[in-house]
Design an enzyme around this catalytic site. Structure first.
Site, PDB file in Angstrom:
ATOM      1  N   GLU A  93     -52.676  54.274  86.235  1.00 20.96           N
ATOM      2  CA  GLU A  93     -51.311  53.813  85.851  1.00 20.96           C
ATOM      3  C   GLU A  93     -50.629  53.131  87.309  1.00 20.96           C
ATOM      4  OE1 GLU A  93     -49.819  57.939  84.815  1.00 20.96           O
ATOM      5  OE2 GLU A  93     -51.210  57.630  82.963  1.00 20.96           O
ATOM      6  N   ASN A 137     -51.988  66.524  87.075  1.00 17.27           N
ATOM      7  CA  ASN A 137     -51.408  65.541  87.358  1.00 17.27           C
ATOM      8  C   ASN A 137     -49.983  65.413  86.636  1.00 17.27           C
ATOM      9  OD1 ASN A 137     -50.140  63.090  87.988  1.00 17.27           O
ATOM     10  ND2 ASN A 137     -51.946  61.843  86.968  1.00 17.27           N
ATOM     11  N   HIS A 155     -54.562  55.808  90.731  1.00 17.01           N
ATOM     12  CA  HIS A 155     -54.746  56.372  89.438  1.00 17.01           C
ATOM     13  C   HIS A 155     -54.337  54.775  88.722  1.00 17.01           C
ATOM     14  CE1 HIS A 155     -53.370  58.016  85.619  1.00 17.01           C
ATOM     15  NE2 HIS A 155     -53.783  59.391  86.101  1.00 17.01           N
ATOM     16  N   LYS A 210     -47.544  63.626  86.450  1.00 23.35           N
ATOM     17  CA  LYS A 210     -47.121  62.238  86.188  1.00 23.35           C
ATOM     18  C   LYS A 210     -45.561  62.392  86.572  1.00 23.35           C
ATOM     19  CE  LYS A 210     -50.979  61.253  83.415  1.00 23.35           C
ATOM     20  NZ  LYS A 210     -51.767  60.240  82.549  1.00 23.35           N
ATOM     21  N   GLU A 212     -61.715  58.142  85.546  1.00 20.42           N
ATOM     22  CA  GLU A 212     -61.087  58.543  84.444  1.00 20.42           C
ATOM     23  C   GLU A 212     -61.132  57.163  83.675  1.00 20.42           C
ATOM     24  OE1 GLU A 212     -57.640  61.286  85.334  1.00 20.42           O
ATOM     25  OE2 GLU A 212     -57.070  59.512  86.502  1.00 20.42           O
ATOM     26  N   SER A 272     -57.623  63.158  78.904  1.00 21.19           N
ATOM     27  CA  SER A 272     -57.520  64.077  77.580  1.00 21.19           C
ATOM     28  C   SER A 272     -58.563  65.209  77.856  1.00 21.19           C
ATOM     29  CB  SER A 272     -57.868  63.319  76.475  1.00 21.19           C
ATOM     30  OG  SER A 272     -56.938  62.189  76.445  1.00 21.19           O
ATOM     31  N   GLY A 304     -54.567  59.917  78.390  1.00 20.86           N
ATOM     32  CA  GLY A 304     -53.294  60.261  77.540  1.00 20.86           C
ATOM     33  C   GLY A 304     -53.305  59.924  76.233  1.00 20.86           C
TER      34      GLY A 304
HETATM   35  C1  PEP Z   1     -54.437  61.922  84.209  1.00 21.00           C
HETATM   36  O1  PEP Z   1     -53.291  61.976  84.359  1.00 21.00           O
HETATM   37  O2  PEP Z   1     -55.089  61.574  85.257  1.00 21.00           O
HETATM   38  C2  PEP Z   1     -54.965  62.093  82.897  1.00 21.00           C
HETATM   39  C3  PEP Z   1     -56.325  61.872  82.872  1.00 21.00           C
HETATM   40  O3  PEP Z   1     -54.139  62.335  81.869  1.00 21.00           O
HETATM   41  P1  PEP Z   1     -54.483  62.782  80.380  1.00 21.00           P
HETATM   42  O4  PEP Z   1     -55.236  64.293  80.867  1.00 21.00           O
HETATM   43  O5  PEP Z   1     -53.336  63.405  79.745  1.00 21.00           O
HETATM   44  O6  PEP Z   1     -55.279  62.259  79.703  1.00 21.00           O
END
Ligand code: PEP
Length: 244
Positions: free
Chosen positions: A95, A7, A93, A9, A161, A206, A167
């Site tokens: 976000e 992803n 997601h 983003k 998640e 992460s 992040g």
């Molecule tokens: C994500 O983009 O869904 C995500 C889990 O980001 P990260 O791996 O940076 O934590």
């Protein structure tokens, strides 16, 4: 099936994308039972699709709207994603939920619309730290998964998640992942019957090649949705290898 999705983003520019896709074309070796995909910003979807050619890495949108077409400025329809050769779409997601106010009601419509256009929906779920600390984690996850009561069975990936792990560099422990993935697997069976057992459950938050080899061994973990680490093609391809 296992599935790893990068992803991106709202990151990367054309110059970065050329190199990323070239690395995939040169190094990605498909193996049965494991899919790999990239979710670029929508403006680059077609470019990424073209540059990946037929190397086997799939292309996902990060979001789309449920209406078929019309006066929805700034939105993209599922039919348009399909039109440019997209394979699937991330939905819900954290976000999108927390910054843009995406609701479960909208997600029911989006999952249905994705399926109508033969796009694989990746339904993202996850609790905030306050919800986990407040003992509300299972309630929140159950509510997010209840979207599937209304959509019924069909093409689907679920991505767990934990919001506090996205992040932040703070990855969930193996025990935390084990507990939640077992819960999600049970819920999927309760909601979807036998079809629920076939739904891949990704972990996201992460993920890096350093922690993923252990996480992918956890029961009911069938892949990863990866942000930061997957901006680097070498790390993305390593994660795919680990899943294989
Ligand atoms: C994500 O983009 O869904 C995500 C889990 O980001 P990260 O791996 O940076 O934590």
């Amino acid at each position: 099936m296992r599935i790893i999705i990068a992803n991106w983003k709202m990151n990367l520019l054309s110059k970065d994308i050329d190199g990323f896709c070239a690395a995939c074309v040169a190094e990605y070796k498909a193996k049965p039972g494991v899919e790999a995909g990239i979710a670029p910003p929508s403006i680059y979807l077609k470019d990424v699709k073209t540059k990946l050619g037929n190397c086997g890495v799939k292309v996902f949108a990060q979001n789309a709207y449920f209406e078929a077409k019309g006066a929805f400025t700034g939105e993209i329809a599922m039919a348009q994603l399909k039109d440019i050769g997209c394979d699937g779409v991330l939905l819900g997601h954290s976000e999108r939920r927390h910054i843009f106010g995406e609701t479960n009601a909208a997600l029911v419509k989006k999952v249905k619309a994705a399926r109508e256009h033969d796009l694989l929906p990746v339904l993202c779920i996850g609790e905030t730290l306050a919800e986990r600390d407040g003992g509300k984690m299972f309630e929140v996850l159950r509510e997010q998964l209840a979207v599937l009561k209304e959509t019924g069975p069909g093409a689907l990936v679920v991505a767990y998640e934990p919001v506090w792990a996205i992040g932040t560099g703070r990855v969930a422990t193996v025990e935390q992942v084990r507990e939640v993935h077992a819960f999600v697997a049970e819920e999927l069976k309760r909601l979807l019957g036998e079809a629920g057992a076939e739904v891949p459950i990704q972990y996201g938050g992460s993920v890096t090649p350093d922690n993923f080899s252990e996480l992918i061994q956890v029961p009911h973990v069938s892949g990863g949705l990866v942000g930061g680490a997957a901006l680097d093609p070498a790390k993305f391809l390593k994660l795919v290898q680990q899943a294989q």
